[in-house]
Scaffold this motif. Structure first.
Motif, PDB file in Angstrom:
ATOM      1  N   ILE A  36       6.903  -0.496  -2.612  1.00  0.00           N
ATOM      2  CA  ILE A  36       5.906  -1.242  -3.418  1.00  0.00           C
ATOM      3  C   ILE A  36       5.406  -0.461  -4.504  1.00  0.00           C
ATOM      4  O   ILE A  36       4.916   0.825  -3.971  1.00  0.00           O
ATOM      5  N   TYR A  37       5.432  -0.664  -5.815  1.00  0.00           N
ATOM      6  CA  TYR A  37       4.893  -0.158  -6.984  1.00  0.00           C
ATOM      7  C   TYR A  37       3.769  -0.667  -7.434  1.00  0.00           C
ATOM      8  O   TYR A  37       3.833  -1.941  -7.664  1.00  0.00           O
ATOM      9  N   HIS A  38       2.755   0.185  -8.095  1.00  0.00           N
ATOM     10  CA  HIS A  38       1.597  -0.504  -8.645  1.00  0.00           C
ATOM     11  C   HIS A  38       1.450   0.596  -9.910  1.00  0.00           C
ATOM     12  O   HIS A  38       1.362   1.787  -9.826  1.00  0.00           O
ATOM     13  N   ASN A  39       1.617  -0.159 -11.087  1.00  0.00           N
ATOM     14  CA  ASN A  39       1.513   1.023 -12.515  1.00  0.00           C
ATOM     15  C   ASN A  39       2.455   1.887 -12.282  1.00  0.00           C
ATOM     16  O   ASN A  39       2.336   2.895 -12.884  1.00  0.00           O
ATOM     17  N   GLY A  40       3.525   1.601 -11.749  1.00  0.00           N
ATOM     18  CA  GLY A  40       4.902   2.642 -12.029  1.00  0.00           C
ATOM     19  C   GLY A  40       4.744   3.725 -10.883  1.00  0.00           C
ATOM     20  O   GLY A  40       5.748   4.543 -10.778  1.00  0.00           O
ATOM     21  N   VAL A  41       3.721   3.817  -9.956  1.00  0.00           N
ATOM     22  CA  VAL A  41       3.477   4.358  -8.830  1.00  0.00           C
ATOM     23  C   VAL A  41       3.962   3.837  -7.739  1.00  0.00           C
ATOM     24  O   VAL A  41       3.391   2.957  -7.276  1.00  0.00           O
ATOM     25  N   LYS A  42       4.748   4.589  -6.658  1.00  0.00           N
ATOM     26  CA  LYS A  42       5.068   4.070  -5.423  1.00  0.00           C
ATOM     27  C   LYS A  42       3.746   3.815  -4.451  1.00  0.00           C
ATOM     28  O   LYS A  42       3.138   5.159  -4.368  1.00  0.00           O
ATOM     29  N   VAL A  43       3.372   2.933  -4.114  1.00  0.00           N
ATOM     30  CA  VAL A  43       2.044   2.780  -3.146  1.00  0.00           C
ATOM     31  C   VAL A  43       2.647   2.677  -1.703  1.00  0.00           C
ATOM     32  O   VAL A  43       1.881   2.765  -0.620  1.00  0.00           O
ATOM     33  N   TYR A  44       3.673   2.150  -1.285  1.00  0.00           N
ATOM     34  CA  TYR A  44       3.907   2.056  -0.144  1.00  0.00           C
ATOM     35  C   TYR A  44       5.451   2.049   0.213  1.00  0.00           C
ATOM     36  O   TYR A  44       6.484   1.583  -0.680  1.00  0.00           O
ATOM     37  N   SER A  45       5.923   2.739   1.331  1.00  0.00           N
ATOM     38  CA  SER A  45       7.387   2.843   1.425  1.00  0.00           C
ATOM     39  C   SER A  45       7.625   3.106   2.916  1.00  0.00           C
ATOM     40  O   SER A  45       7.823   4.007   3.331  1.00  0.00           O
ATOM     41  N   PRO A  46       7.651   2.220   3.889  1.00  0.00           N
ATOM     42  CA  PRO A  46       7.712   2.414   5.224  1.00  0.00           C
ATOM     43  C   PRO A  46       8.915   2.672   5.646  1.00  0.00           C
ATOM     44  O   PRO A  46      10.088   2.660   4.801  1.00  0.00           O
ATOM     45  N   GLU A  47       9.428   3.291   6.853  1.00  0.00           N
ATOM     46  CA  GLU A  47      10.666   3.571   7.321  1.00  0.00           C
ATOM     47  C   GLU A  47      11.613   2.459   7.332  1.00  0.00           C
ATOM     48  O   GLU A  47      11.370   1.339   7.011  1.00  0.00           O
ATOM     49  N   VAL A  48      12.837   2.500   7.487  1.00  0.00           N
ATOM     50  CA  VAL A  48      13.701   1.514   7.607  1.00  0.00           C
ATOM     51  C   VAL A  48      13.415   0.375   8.384  1.00  0.00           C
ATOM     52  O   VAL A  48      12.824   0.688   9.680  1.00  0.00           O
ATOM     53  N   ILE A  49      13.559  -1.125   7.989  1.00  0.00           N
ATOM     54  CA  ILE A  49      12.955  -1.986   8.920  1.00  0.00           C
ATOM     55  C   ILE A  49      13.831  -3.018   8.966  1.00  0.00           C
ATOM     56  O   ILE A  49      14.863  -2.988   8.499  1.00  0.00           O
ATOM     57  N   PRO A  50      13.616  -4.141   9.721  1.00  0.00           N
ATOM     58  CA  PRO A  50      14.741  -5.335  10.069  1.00  0.00           C
ATOM     59  C   PRO A  50      14.438  -6.386   8.856  1.00  0.00           C
ATOM     60  O   PRO A  50      14.475  -5.959   7.725  1.00  0.00           O
ATOM     61  N   ALA A  51      14.718  -7.364   9.110  1.00  0.00           N
ATOM     62  CA  ALA A  51      14.814  -8.247   8.360  1.00  0.00           C
ATOM     63  C   ALA A  51      13.485  -9.119   7.503  1.00  0.00           C
ATOM     64  O   ALA A  51      13.463 -10.064   6.759  1.00  0.00           O
ATOM     65  N   HIS A  52      12.180  -8.379   7.795  1.00  0.00           N
ATOM     66  CA  HIS A  52      11.142  -8.899   7.137  1.00  0.00           C
ATOM     67  C   HIS A  52       9.959  -7.894   7.555  1.00  0.00           C
ATOM     68  O   HIS A  52      10.293  -7.065   8.421  1.00  0.00           O
ATOM     69  N   LEU A  53       8.868  -8.118   6.662  1.00  0.00           N
ATOM     70  CA  LEU A  53       7.853  -6.950   7.025  1.00  0.00           C
ATOM     71  C   LEU A  53       6.483  -7.620   6.462  1.00  0.00           C
ATOM     72  O   LEU A  53       6.442  -8.365   5.545  1.00  0.00           O
ATOM     73  N   SER A  54       5.685  -7.420   7.445  1.00  0.00           N
ATOM     74  CA  SER A  54       4.122  -7.871   7.221  1.00  0.00           C
ATOM     75  C   SER A  54       3.418  -6.382   6.903  1.00  0.00           C
ATOM     76  O   SER A  54       3.326  -5.614   7.706  1.00  0.00           O
ATOM     77  N   ILE A  55       2.856  -6.745   5.562  1.00  0.00           N
ATOM     78  CA  ILE A  55       1.762  -5.474   5.120  1.00  0.00           C
ATOM     79  C   ILE A  55       0.605  -5.667   5.848  1.00  0.00           C
ATOM     80  O   ILE A  55      -0.004  -6.580   5.726  1.00  0.00           O
ATOM     81  N   GLY A  56       0.254  -4.519   6.640  1.00  0.00           N
ATOM     82  CA  GLY A  56      -0.818  -4.472   7.380  1.00  0.00           C
ATOM     83  C   GLY A  56      -2.197  -4.093   6.449  1.00  0.00           C
ATOM     84  O   GLY A  56      -2.048  -3.698   5.500  1.00  0.00           O
ATOM     85  N   SER A  57      -3.259  -4.387   7.099  1.00  0.00           N
ATOM     86  CA  SER A  57      -4.550  -3.976   6.628  1.00  0.00           C
ATOM     87  C   SER A  57      -4.523  -2.327   5.967  1.00  0.00           C
ATOM     88  O   SER A  57      -5.416  -2.227   4.981  1.00  0.00           O
ATOM     89  N   LYS A  58      -3.988  -1.455   6.676  1.00  0.00           N
ATOM     90  CA  LYS A  58      -3.881  -0.094   6.367  1.00  0.00           C
ATOM     91  C   LYS A  58      -3.531  -0.084   4.923  1.00  0.00           C
ATOM     92  O   LYS A  58      -3.999   1.002   4.171  1.00  0.00           O
ATOM     93  N   HIS A  59      -2.484  -0.750   4.493  1.00  0.00           N
ATOM     94  CA  HIS A  59      -1.693  -0.752   3.193  1.00  0.00           C
ATOM     95  C   HIS A  59      -1.811  -1.995   2.146  1.00  0.00           C
ATOM     96  O   HIS A  59      -1.219  -2.405   1.422  1.00  0.00           O
ATOM     97  N   ALA A  60      -3.164  -2.761   2.689  1.00  0.00           N
ATOM     98  CA  ALA A  60      -3.357  -3.996   2.001  1.00  0.00           C
ATOM     99  C   ALA A  60      -3.405  -3.702   0.478  1.00  0.00           C
ATOM    100  O   ALA A  60      -3.612  -2.830  -0.156  1.00  0.00           O
ATOM    101  N   LEU A  61      -2.791  -4.949  -0.205  1.00  0.00           N
ATOM    102  CA  LEU A  61      -2.653  -4.898  -1.575  1.00  0.00           C
ATOM    103  C   LEU A  61      -4.041  -5.213  -2.314  1.00  0.00           C
ATOM    104  O   LEU A  61      -4.896  -5.749  -1.374  1.00  0.00           O
ATOM    105  N   LYS A  62      -4.545  -5.052  -3.461  1.00  0.00           N
ATOM    106  CA  LYS A  62      -5.908  -5.343  -3.847  1.00  0.00           C
ATOM    107  C   LYS A  62      -5.736  -6.385  -4.696  1.00  0.00           C
ATOM    108  O   LYS A  62      -4.813  -6.753  -5.621  1.00  0.00           O
TER     109      LYS A  62
END
Length: 93
Positions: A36-62
């Motif tokens: 996930i990028y914001h203004n061209g800067v990567k702000v989130y990149s978890p390890e390899v994941i299965p077929a979907h991802l829930s973004i948790g509160s620690k990495h919440a979008l604004k």
């Protein structure tokens, strides 16, 4: 749907700061990485994941921000660098 991502129906405007991101499976994928990028800067990149991802509160979008989500697929032939499998721009209202 846009590429492999399931695009929100309301022109990619969401209200949740902790959304679940889902996508259509990439052929022969063993796992995925979501960046996930914001203004061209990567702000989130978890390890390899299965077929979907829930973004948790620690990495919440604004609220009020726009993000670019990039999906990489890992296959038997591409285990180090994933294959670009889709991207989508979303705005959090």
């Amino acid at each position: 749907r846009t590429q492999r991502f399931c695009k929100p129906y309301n022109h990619a405007i969401i209200t949740s700061t902790t959304p679940t991101v889902q996508w259509v499976p990439y052929p022969h994928a063993l796992g995925y990485a979501l960046q996930i990028y914001h203004n061209g800067v990567k702000v989130y990149s978890p390890e390899v994941i299965p077929a979907h991802l829930s973004i948790g509160s620690k990495h919440a979008l604004k609220h009020g921000d726009t993000y670019v989500l990039k999906l990489l697929a890992y296959t038997a032939g591409h285990t180090t660098n994933g294959i670009p499998a889709g991207s989508e721009t979303i705005t959090v209202k």
